[in-house]
Design a protein around this motif. Sequence first.
Motif, PDB file in Angstrom:
ATOM      1  N   ARG A 298      24.483  -0.396  17.544  1.00  0.00           N
ATOM      2  CA  ARG A 298      24.357   0.300  16.072  1.00  0.00           C
ATOM      3  C   ARG A 298      23.083   1.141  16.048  1.00  0.00           C
ATOM      4  N   GLY A 299      22.090   0.951  16.988  1.00  0.00           N
ATOM      5  CA  GLY A 299      21.106   2.110  16.947  1.00  0.00           C
ATOM      6  C   GLY A 299      20.989   3.072  17.999  1.00  0.00           C
ATOM      7  N   SER A 300      22.289   3.657  18.290  1.00  0.00           N
ATOM      8  CA  SER A 300      22.380   4.527  19.278  1.00  0.00           C
ATOM      9  C   SER A 300      21.853   5.963  18.877  1.00  0.00           C
ATOM     10  N   ASP A 301      21.861   6.105  17.457  1.00  0.00           N
ATOM     11  CA  ASP A 301      21.238   7.459  17.152  1.00  0.00           C
ATOM     12  C   ASP A 301      19.715   7.551  17.289  1.00  0.00           C
ATOM     13  N   PHE A 302      19.054   6.524  17.635  1.00  0.00           N
ATOM     14  CA  PHE A 302      17.740   6.470  17.738  1.00  0.00           C
ATOM     15  C   PHE A 302      17.310   6.676  19.277  1.00  0.00           C
ATOM     16  N   PHE A 303      18.010   7.041  20.199  1.00  0.00           N
ATOM     17  CA  PHE A 303      17.940   7.397  21.304  1.00  0.00           C
ATOM     18  C   PHE A 303      18.458   8.674  21.818  1.00  0.00           C
ATOM     19  N   TYR A 304      17.445   9.470  22.320  1.00  0.00           N
ATOM     20  CA  TYR A 304      17.634  11.037  22.622  1.00  0.00           C
ATOM     21  C   TYR A 304      17.314  11.197  23.992  1.00  0.00           C
ATOM     22  N   SER A 305      17.843  12.264  24.510  1.00  0.00           N
ATOM     23  CA  SER A 305      17.641  12.903  25.736  1.00  0.00           C
ATOM     24  C   SER A 305      16.312  13.874  25.865  1.00  0.00           C
ATOM     25  N   LYS A 306      15.391  13.576  26.342  1.00  0.00           N
ATOM     26  CA  LYS A 306      13.970  14.352  26.380  1.00  0.00           C
ATOM     27  C   LYS A 306      14.510  15.735  26.981  1.00  0.00           C
ATOM     28  N   PRO A 307      14.925  15.785  28.147  1.00  0.00           N
ATOM     29  CA  PRO A 307      15.255  16.973  28.809  1.00  0.00           C
ATOM     30  C   PRO A 307      16.163  17.879  28.131  1.00  0.00           C
ATOM     31  N   LEU A 308      17.295  17.533  27.424  1.00  0.00           N
ATOM     32  CA  LEU A 308      18.054  18.070  26.668  1.00  0.00           C
ATOM     33  C   LEU A 308      17.262  18.828  25.549  1.00  0.00           C
ATOM     34  N   TYR A 309      16.472  18.063  24.775  1.00  0.00           N
ATOM     35  CA  TYR A 309      15.433  18.625  23.791  1.00  0.00           C
ATOM     36  C   TYR A 309      14.817  19.653  24.201  1.00  0.00           C
ATOM     37  N   VAL A 310      14.203  19.472  25.255  1.00  0.00           N
ATOM     38  CA  VAL A 310      13.196  20.634  26.022  1.00  0.00           C
ATOM     39  C   VAL A 310      13.999  21.900  26.110  1.00  0.00           C
ATOM     40  N   LEU A 311      15.326  21.675  26.594  1.00  0.00           N
ATOM     41  CA  LEU A 311      15.936  22.901  27.068  1.00  0.00           C
ATOM     42  C   LEU A 311      16.439  23.491  25.658  1.00  0.00           C
ATOM     43  N   LYS A 312      16.779  22.822  24.861  1.00  0.00           N
ATOM     44  CA  LYS A 312      17.268  23.480  23.436  1.00  0.00           C
ATOM     45  C   LYS A 312      16.011  23.919  22.746  1.00  0.00           C
ATOM     46  N   ARG A 313      15.031  23.415  22.621  1.00  0.00           N
ATOM     47  CA  ARG A 313      13.587  23.942  22.304  1.00  0.00           C
ATOM     48  C   ARG A 313      13.339  25.227  22.945  1.00  0.00           C
ATOM     49  N   GLU A 314      13.298  25.304  24.231  1.00  0.00           N
ATOM     50  CA  GLU A 314      12.991  26.755  24.802  1.00  0.00           C
ATOM     51  C   GLU A 314      13.760  27.889  24.648  1.00  0.00           C
ATOM     52  N   LEU A 315      15.282  27.572  24.712  1.00  0.00           N
ATOM     53  CA  LEU A 315      16.011  28.538  24.528  1.00  0.00           C
ATOM     54  C   LEU A 315      16.172  29.060  23.054  1.00  0.00           C
ATOM     55  N   LEU A 316      15.646  28.000  21.924  1.00  0.00           N
ATOM     56  CA  LEU A 316      15.335  28.610  20.732  1.00  0.00           C
ATOM     57  C   LEU A 316      14.000  29.288  20.337  1.00  0.00           C
ATOM     58  N   TRP A 317      13.061  29.061  21.277  1.00  0.00           N
ATOM     59  CA  TRP A 317      11.897  29.772  21.360  1.00  0.00           C
ATOM     60  C   TRP A 317      12.264  31.224  21.782  1.00  0.00           C
ATOM     61  N   ILE A 318      13.086  31.438  22.729  1.00  0.00           N
ATOM     62  CA  ILE A 318      13.441  32.738  23.223  1.00  0.00           C
ATOM     63  C   ILE A 318      14.044  33.370  21.939  1.00  0.00           C
ATOM     64  N   LEU A 319      15.099  32.860  21.310  1.00  0.00           N
ATOM     65  CA  LEU A 319      15.740  33.210  20.108  1.00  0.00           C
ATOM     66  C   LEU A 319      14.782  34.088  19.265  1.00  0.00           C
ATOM     67  N   TYR A 320      13.902  32.800  18.884  1.00  0.00           N
ATOM     68  CA  TYR A 320      13.012  33.097  17.837  1.00  0.00           C
ATOM     69  C   TYR A 320      12.038  34.274  17.990  1.00  0.00           C
ATOM     70  N   ASP A 321      11.294  34.174  19.221  1.00  0.00           N
ATOM     71  CA  ASP A 321      10.719  35.255  19.615  1.00  0.00           C
ATOM     72  C   ASP A 321      11.088  36.618  19.447  1.00  0.00           C
ATOM     73  N   GLU A 322      12.480  36.808  19.790  1.00  0.00           N
ATOM     74  CA  GLU A 322      13.203  38.030  19.732  1.00  0.00           C
ATOM     75  C   GLU A 322      13.833  38.332  18.274  1.00  0.00           C
ATOM     76  N   ARG A 323      13.436  37.633  17.395  1.00  0.00           N
ATOM     77  CA  ARG A 323      13.660  37.696  15.779  1.00  0.00           C
ATOM     78  C   ARG A 323      15.210  37.582  15.590  1.00  0.00           C
ATOM     79  N   HIS A 324      16.021  36.861  16.352  1.00  0.00           N
ATOM     80  CA  HIS A 324      17.217  36.408  16.094  1.00  0.00           C
ATOM     81  C   HIS A 324      17.286  35.429  15.194  1.00  0.00           C
ATOM     82  N   LEU A 325      16.540  34.494  14.583  1.00  0.00           N
ATOM     83  CA  LEU A 325      16.526  33.409  14.124  1.00  0.00           C
ATOM     84  C   LEU A 325      16.113  33.752  12.667  1.00  0.00           C
ATOM     85  N   ASP A 326      15.832  35.095  12.208  1.00  0.00           N
ATOM     86  CA  ASP A 326      15.138  35.177  11.019  1.00  0.00           C
ATOM     87  C   ASP A 326      16.215  35.159   9.623  1.00  0.00           C
TER      88      ASP A 326
END
Length: 535
Positions: A298-326
Motif C-alpha cells: 500500500r505504501g509503494s508510492d513512497f518509494f522512488y528511484s533516485k537515479p531516475l529523478y536525477v536524470l529527469k532533473r538534469e534534462l529539465l535543467w537543460i530545457l529550462y536553461d534553453e528557455r523551453h519551459l517558459d
Amino acid sequence: FLAFIRTASTTTLPSAAGANKTSTNCTGDDKTYNHNGCSKNTINIAVWNCILGYAELLTTHSTDRYSIFPLPIDALTRLVHNEFINVVRNLLPNVSNGENKNDRNSLFHRDMAKAVSNNIWNRVSSKKDVRDEKHANSLYVCLIGGRENRSLDCFGAALCTVIGLNCMGFNGSILTLSEDHAYESHSKSSCNNDAGNGNEPVKESPSSMVDIVKSNLETCEVAVPGKTLHAQKRRGREISCTFDERNANKSKNDEPKITSESSWLYMYNNAMLCDSTPLILAAAIANINCSICSIGSRGSDFFYSKPLYVLKRELLWILYDERHLDKFPFALMEFAECEEHVSSSRGMEESAIKINHETTYPALKMESLYSTAISISQSKFRDKQVYPYCYPGHYHKDAGNDDSCQEYRLVEALRLYSEAARVSSSYIYDAGDNLQLTRVILKLAEYTMNDILQQSEERTEIVVVGENDNNSKDEVMVARKWNNRDHAVAATTWIIAFFDYLFLWEEYTGFRFLPILTQSHKYGIGKIFNGYLQE
C-alpha cells in the motif's frame, strides 16, 4: 541531449517530400536510413523518447532494478526504426479509402491519425482501465507492451501517435495536453501542406493559442484504449464528437451539458500545445514517473528511484536553461518537484518571488519554479488549471510539517488548496469528465485533515509484565496546537474558503456530487469543523 535541443531549436521540421535520407541519431552521428519523409528531428524525438522509457522501466521495477548507464543507444535506435518507423510508414498507402493522396485534407489526416492510433493500441495489452497504469507513457512501452503485458496511458498513446504522424510526413501534428488527458491537434492549413509539398505549416505559440485555437486548429481523439470496434471508431474523430455523443445520452433535459470548450478533461481553449521538438521532449521528460512499482504494498508510492529523478532533473535543467519551459506550467511543476525530492546546488540557491511589481520575497529556486508555473497558468491559460496550485500546496504542507518554525507554510498550503477549489468551481461537473478532478479535491481534503489539522504526538504507555515495568512509546495523531494564533485564524479562513468554493461548484452545476460536503464523510466538512476548528 543539449546539442540536439539546440539544433532542433534552430531548424524547422522538413515535410515528406523535402526530407532527405540522411538523419542524425541521438548521439549526433550521421547515419543513412531509407525513410523518405521522416525528418532528423522526428527520428531523434522517437529515439530519445524510447531512451527515456527504457530508463524508466529499468529503474522502477518492483524487484529487479538496474543502472541506467551505459545506455544501449544503438539497440534502441534499431528498435525504433525496425519496429516503429518502418511499420507506420507502411500504413501510408493503406488508409486513404479512395481519397486522392495529393489532396492532404482533413479527412485524410484523420484517416492517418486513426490508422496510427489503431496500430499503437493493437501493439499493447488491452486492459479495462488504463487510468492508473504506471510507467505507460513512452514509445518504448508501446514497442514492448505486448510482450510484457503492458498498456499505454493517454499521454503515451497521444505521444506515440504524434510521432507516428510526423514519421509519415504530417509535421503539423501537435501533441496537445490538458491536465489529465492528451490528444492530437493540427492546423487547418497544415492539412493541405503536410506530407507532400515541403511547406512547414505556420505554428502558433501557446501564448497566442487561446485566441486562435477555435479558428485555426482541428483535433483528433487518439487516446481511446481497447481493441474493440467501438474504440477504433472513436479514434481520429474531432474531440467535440465525444461531447455530442455524451450529451445525447443524458436522460434529463435539464441535466448540465458540457462541451470541449467547457471541459476540464480536454481544456480545448486552454490546452498546452507542444508544437516544437523541445516542447514534445519537455512533455515526455516531465511525464517520467519515478515511483517504484511494489506489488501488494500500500505504501509503494513512497518509494522512488533516485537515479531516475536525477536524470529527469538534469534534462529539465537543460530545457529550462534553453528557455523551453517558459510557457509550460506542468513541466515547471515537475521540475520543481524533482528539486524538492533530489535537490541540486542550483535548486537550493536563493531566488526571489514577486508579490507585486515592487515587492519580492526570498525563496529557494524550487519554490520560485512553483510560483512561475502559477503565473504562467494565470497569464497564458486563463487561470483554468488546477494543478499549479496543488503542487506548491503539497510542497508547503511538507515543509511546514518538517519544521515547526515554518508553521506559516501550513497556512500557505491551505490558501493554495482553496485556490485549487476556486479553479475547479469554474467548471460544470460531469461524472465522465471530472472523475480525476474530484479525486484530487478529495485528496486535498485528506491532506488538510491528516497533515495540517493534525500532528503526531508521542505517548508513553506503561506495561506491567510480572515484576518488570516496560515503557512502550507510540505516536498518535492529535489536533494541531498552533504556535501562532494568527496562523490558526488564517488557516480557518482558508479552510472556509476551500469548502465555500466547493459549494459554489455544486451550485454552479445544479446538483450535489461531492461526498466531502456531507456530514458523514471521514474527510468532509462535518468532521473538519466539528473536530478540529472548534477553538
